[in-house]
Design an enzyme around this catalytic site. Structure first.
Site, mmCIF file in Angstrom:
data_model
loop_
_atom_site.group_PDB
_atom_site.id
_atom_site.type_symbol
_atom_site.label_atom_id
_atom_site.label_comp_id
_atom_site.label_asym_id
_atom_site.label_seq_id
_atom_site.Cartn_x
_atom_site.Cartn_y
_atom_site.Cartn_z
ATOM 1 N N SER A 54 0.551 -1.053 0.225
ATOM 2 C CA SER A 54 -0.192 0.110 0.067
ATOM 3 C C SER A 54 1.079 1.359 0.204
ATOM 4 O O SER A 54 1.878 1.498 0.580
ATOM 5 C CB SER A 54 -0.374 -0.162 1.306
ATOM 6 O OG SER A 54 -1.930 1.163 1.521
ATOM 7 N N TYR B 154 -2.130 5.795 -4.696
ATOM 8 C CA TYR B 154 -3.180 6.348 -4.601
ATOM 9 C C TYR B 154 -2.625 7.638 -5.514
ATOM 10 O O TYR B 154 -1.759 8.455 -4.834
ATOM 11 C CB TYR B 154 -3.266 6.819 -3.216
ATOM 12 C CG TYR B 154 -4.403 5.711 -2.720
ATOM 13 C CD1 TYR B 154 -5.485 5.308 -3.179
ATOM 14 C CD2 TYR B 154 -4.132 5.366 -1.511
ATOM 15 C CE1 TYR B 154 -6.476 5.191 -2.086
ATOM 16 C CE2 TYR B 154 -4.912 4.543 -0.328
ATOM 17 C CZ TYR B 154 -6.531 4.355 -1.210
ATOM 18 O OH TYR B 154 -6.609 3.296 -0.250
ATOM 19 N N THR C 272 -5.064 2.686 -6.930
ATOM 20 C CA THR C 272 -6.887 2.462 -6.285
ATOM 21 C C THR C 272 -8.284 4.074 -6.938
ATOM 22 O O THR C 272 -7.217 4.865 -6.613
ATOM 23 C CB THR C 272 -6.667 2.294 -4.947
ATOM 24 O OG1 THR C 272 -5.646 0.657 -4.777
ATOM 25 C CG2 THR C 272 -7.925 2.303 -4.050
ATOM 26 N N LYS D 260 -7.390 -1.080 -9.594
ATOM 27 C CA LYS D 260 -8.276 -1.363 -8.367
ATOM 28 C C LYS D 260 -9.588 -0.452 -7.975
ATOM 29 O O LYS D 260 -9.506 0.473 -7.755
ATOM 30 C CB LYS D 260 -7.533 -1.355 -7.678
ATOM 31 C CG LYS D 260 -7.733 -2.079 -6.094
ATOM 32 C CD LYS D 260 -7.283 -1.702 -4.733
ATOM 33 C CE LYS D 260 -7.463 -2.724 -4.296
ATOM 34 N NZ LYS D 260 -8.153 -1.825 -2.728
ATOM 35 N N HIS E 277 -13.367 -2.429 -2.042
ATOM 36 C CA HIS E 277 -12.831 -1.405 -0.500
ATOM 37 C C HIS E 277 -13.355 -2.274 0.128
ATOM 38 O O HIS E 277 -12.786 -1.679 1.602
ATOM 39 C CB HIS E 277 -12.602 -0.365 -1.057
ATOM 40 C CG HIS E 277 -11.544 0.502 -0.535
ATOM 41 N ND1 HIS E 277 -10.697 0.872 -1.497
ATOM 42 C CD2 HIS E 277 -10.588 0.742 0.695
ATOM 43 C CE1 HIS E 277 -9.466 1.202 -0.997
ATOM 44 N NE2 HIS E 277 -9.600 0.935 0.828
HETATM 45 C C1 LIG Z 1 -7.121 -2.286 7.368
HETATM 46 C C2 LIG Z 1 -7.244 -2.298 5.681
HETATM 47 C C3 LIG Z 1 -6.318 -1.350 4.943
HETATM 48 C C4 LIG Z 1 -6.711 -0.822 3.480
HETATM 49 N N1 LIG Z 1 -5.741 -0.385 2.903
HETATM 50 C C5 LIG Z 1 -6.160 -0.252 0.854
HETATM 51 C C6 LIG Z 1 -5.178 0.508 0.646
HETATM 52 O O1 LIG Z 1 -3.875 1.816 1.493
HETATM 53 N N2 LIG Z 1 -5.457 0.463 -0.302
HETATM 54 C C7 LIG Z 1 -6.126 0.337 -1.166
HETATM 55 O O2 LIG Z 1 -6.231 0.060 -2.140
HETATM 56 N N3 LIG Z 1 -6.683 -0.935 -0.676
HETATM 57 C C8 LIG Z 1 -7.237 -0.917 0.437
HETATM 58 N N4 LIG Z 1 -7.428 -1.836 1.056
HETATM 59 C C9 LIG Z 1 -8.850 -2.767 1.211
HETATM 60 C C10 LIG Z 1 -7.677 -3.881 0.815
HETATM 61 O O3 LIG Z 1 -6.792 -3.085 -0.440
HETATM 62 C C11 LIG Z 1 -9.323 -4.726 -0.267
HETATM 63 O O4 LIG Z 1 -9.383 -4.570 -1.105
HETATM 64 C C12 LIG Z 1 -9.950 -4.933 0.750
HETATM 65 O O5 LIG Z 1 -9.365 -5.677 1.859
HETATM 66 C C13 LIG Z 1 -10.849 -6.330 0.035
HETATM 67 O O6 LIG Z 1 -11.409 -7.130 1.082
HETATM 68 P P1 LIG Z 1 -11.336 -8.351 2.441
HETATM 69 O O7 LIG Z 1 -10.857 -7.365 3.286
HETATM 70 O O8 LIG Z 1 -12.874 -8.359 2.331
HETATM 71 O O9 LIG Z 1 -10.867 -9.571 1.955
HETATM 72 C C14 LIG Z 1 -7.448 -1.950 2.507
HETATM 73 C C15 LIG Z 1 -8.673 -2.554 3.564
HETATM 74 C C16 LIG Z 1 -7.843 -2.943 4.998
HETATM 75 C C17 LIG Z 1 -8.823 -3.471 5.849
#
Ligand SMILES: Cc1cc2nc3c(=O)[nH]c(=O)nc-3n(C[C@H](O)[C@H](O)[C@H](O)COP(=O)(O)O)c2cc1C
Length: 370
Positions: free
Chosen positions: A114, A142, A168, A242, A266
């Protein structure tokens, strides 16, 4: 790295990791890491939508020599499971992204790192890239209002050895994460987005009466389709997008030269009641007709979910929260166990649906009930 705590003895599923993680994290950290937007309906429905799909077992088929290998962006991968980009992993465990990277590399899983990671990007590349049998290493981006800073960040990721960019696009504004706000969560001292050090945010605009802080200030810096072309012009890396859920956006991404799409909401952290990814995926697969690889995330908790996702048109899946559950439970050991469980369950599901390879995954899905 701190020592790797042993797995608790009663951990046999990703759900067990979640239960243990809940015990070791405080309420506010839990709310930040595992909360979702508003009433958290999309978060829950993502999981339910995969579970609701039925598989159709096959019997007595020859399965010897079967495997989980896939081709993705010109590489052969041992299996189709990648770690989703997730911010601030040191909140879950002191080793944070280092532990996740170590485990992902050992298990041959791809790693998407990330923009808001809590450790320097070059340290992760140095740890991950030399590992034999590793999966791909991608940098999640981002776009920042300061495009000069964004370009430098891309150059740093490229120089460190990241192999693709994941742009993203589904969070131009943060979702209404009510449970997180209610918990009063604040990033603790010493944990932050270290790869954004030096980034200056534009000063807030003075708004006229009736103007909106969102539409007339924040969103004036938000990325648009033109920025995809700009990003492609400043990097030699493939760019995946994404956060796509609409078939028209998927077609536009193809037209913009994207190298892949990640069908994602997300994990329900942006727009609550957004369509589940299990529901969006087949529509997008139909829209792009194989023009570029599709990946999907959101609610993948079982190997059967992985098989269903591939059967609906994905090349690979990303796994988010379960990785952090494993991280919180037992550091790198916990993450490795989560990834191992998913792969083992995938193999079992393939065997019981008569799929020797993932190219046959669509045959594993039962027709919808009449
Ligand atoms: C704590 C946390 C932080 C996240 N940070 C980002 C991020 O920095 N960039 C991003 O594109 N998605 C981020 N996401 C989304 C994840 O990449 C992903 O799309 C999502 O967690 C998938 O669903 P799941 O948790 O049910 O597997 C984050 C998700 C969580 C839970």
């Amino acid at each position: 790295m701190t020592s790797h705590p042993a797995l608790p003895p009663d951990v046999a599923t990703l759900g067990d990791h979640e239960r243990h993680a809940r015990r070791v994290l405080d309420d506010a950290t839990w709310a930040y890491l595992f909360g979702a937007a508003a009433d958290e309906l999309t978060f829950a429905r993502n999981i339910d939508a995969w579970r609701a799909l039925e598989l159709l077992p096959r019997v007595l088929k020859p399965l010897a020599g079967g495997h989980t290998r896939i081709e993705l962006l010109g590489r052969t991968l041992a299996h189709p499971i990648l770690v989703a980009p997730m911010a601030h992993q040191r909140l879950a465990h002191p080793d944070g992204e280092h532990a996740t990277a170590l485990a992902a590399a050992a298990l041959g899983a791809g790693l998407v790192f990330s923009t808001q990671a809590s450790v320097p990007l070059d340290e992760i590349a140095a740890r991950f890239l030399p590992e034999p049998g590793r999966g791909p290493l991608w940098f999640q981006l981002y776009l920042q209002p300061d495009r000069g800073f964004t370009a430098e960040l891309v150059q740093r990721a490229e120089a460190a050895g990241f192999e693709a960019l994941v742009l993203t696009v589904d969070a131009p504004v943060q979702g209404a994460r009510d449970s997180e706000r209610r918990s009063g969560f604040r990033l603790p001292a010493g944990i932050g987005a270290v790869n954004l050090t030096g980034l200056r945010q534009p000063p807030p605009r003075t708004l006229a009466a009736g103007q909106s802080a969102l539409f007339d200030d924040l969103l004036t810096h938000a990325p648009a389709w033109d920025d995809v072309a700009w990003l492609r012009s400043i990097t030699r890396l493939p760019v995946l997008i994404k956060g796509v859920l609409h078939p028209d956006d998927a077609r536009q991404a193809v037209a913009c030269g994207a190298s892949g799409l990640i069908v994602s909401n997300h994990g329900g952290r942006t727009l609550d009641t957004a369509i589940t990814t299990a529901n969006a995926l087949p529509r997008i697969a139909q829209a792009v007709q194989g023009d570029l690889p599709l990946l999907v995330d959101g609610g993948i908790r079982r190997g059967t979910d992985v098989l269903k996702a591939i059967g609906l048109g994905a090349s690979a899946v990303l796994v988010g929260r379960p990785v952090l559950h494993g991280l919180a439970t037992s550091g790198a050991t916990g993450v490795a166990h989560v990834l191992r469980l998913l792969r083992d369950e995938l193999e079992i599901a393939m065997a019981l649906t008569g799929c020797r390879t993932l190219a046959e995954a669509s045959t594993a899905l039962a027709p919808p009930p009449r």
